[in-house]
Design an enzyme around this catalytic site. Structure first.
Site, PDB file in Angstrom:
ATOM      1  CB  SER A   1     -72.705 -22.909 -28.184  1.00  0.00           C
ATOM      2  OG  SER A   1     -72.466 -24.046 -27.390  1.00  0.00           O
TER       3      SER A   1
ATOM      4  CD  GLU B   1     -72.352 -29.976 -24.847  1.00  0.00           C
ATOM      5  OE1 GLU B   1     -71.264 -30.176 -24.268  1.00  0.00           O
ATOM      6  OE2 GLU B   1     -73.203 -29.175 -24.425  1.00  0.00           O
TER       7      GLU B   1
ATOM      8  N   GLY C   1     -62.691 -25.129 -25.077  1.00  0.00           N
ATOM      9  CA  GLY C   1     -62.665 -24.158 -23.981  1.00  0.00           C
ATOM     10  C   GLY C   1     -63.566 -24.566 -22.846  1.00  0.00           C
TER      11      GLY C   1
ATOM     12  CB  CYS D   1     -60.742 -18.594  -8.654  1.00  0.00           C
ATOM     13  SG  CYS D   1     -60.124 -16.912  -8.433  1.00  0.00           S
TER      14      CYS D   1
END
Ligand code: ADP
Ligand code: ZN
Length: 201
Positions: free
Chosen positions: A22, A90, A15, A187
């Protein structure tokens, strides 16, 4: 059940930044610890290197200790024979070898859980995340909240000195003030040129 007799799995938590990856990774680790599974946590983030210790930390402030790594080979070497759950945060920064490392460990009976950002600031697939999602048994796609319109956010907006970063902007900015925001597809801005006003805020 010993790791050798249990079937391993690959789980991916993917995501945008701030989507709760996390938090979700920490939740799964905590539950595994309650179940008394043997857990190892790694984090691929060079910037976070600090005396050999890194933390998986959520934006809500919850933290868990992790071993910092530079490469998938380093993870493979450091995994203990009896590890049952292997968590990697990560994962978007890891090299191509993460596919084979995850596969081999899952075949050995390990539950491999990888969290990572699915698309980079341009909206393009990030590192090996796409392939990891393809080979995983379970994929959790999370979204954040768009800070512009309040809709669900699936993109990471990179800002340099407060303005949307150009498609070809350098990966490392010297002297520039850069920041990231969660935004929805509408956006999200990635101007191709400095004078591309239609794509600028
Ligand atoms: P990730 O690992 O995906 O970056 P974290 O687990 O670190 O996400 O943080 C998620 C938390 O960040 C949310 O629970 C919320 O409290 C906070 N947060 C801050 N900004 C946003 C946003 N734009 N959308 C959603 N949550 C946000
Ligand atoms: Zn929006």
């Amino acid at each position: 059940m010993s790791p050798a007799t249990r079937s391993g799995t690959i789980e991916v938590i993917a995501g945008v930044m701030f989507s709760g990856k996390s938090e979700e990774l920490i939740r799964r680790i905590r539950r595994a610890l309650i179940a008394r599974l043997r857990v190892q946590v790694f984090k691929s983030h060079l910037d976070d290197r600090y005396g050999g210790v890194a933390v998986v930390s959520s934006h809500t402030g919850v933290q868990l200790e992790a071993t910092p790594v530079d490469s998938s080979a380093e993870i493979y070497k450091a995994v203990r024979d009896n590890t049952e759950l292997l968590a990697i945060d990560e994962a978007q920064f890891l090299d191509d070898g993460i596919i084979e490392v995850s596969t081999r460990l899952a075949e050995r009976g390990v539950r491999v859980v990888l969290a990572g950002i699915d698309t980079d600031f341009r909206g393009l697939p990030f590192g090996k995340m796409g392939e990891l999602m393809a080979i995983a048994e379970e994929v959790t796609k999370l979204r954040a909240i768009c800070v512009v319109c309040g809709d669900l956010a699936c993109r990471t907006q990179r800002l340099i000195n407060g303005r949307p970063a150009r498609f070809d902007s350098p990966l490392i900015m010297i002297g520039g003030c850069e920041s990231y925001e969660a935004r929805c597809r509408r956006c999200h801005r990635v101007p191709r040129h400095d004078d591309d006003q239609t794509r600028m805020l």
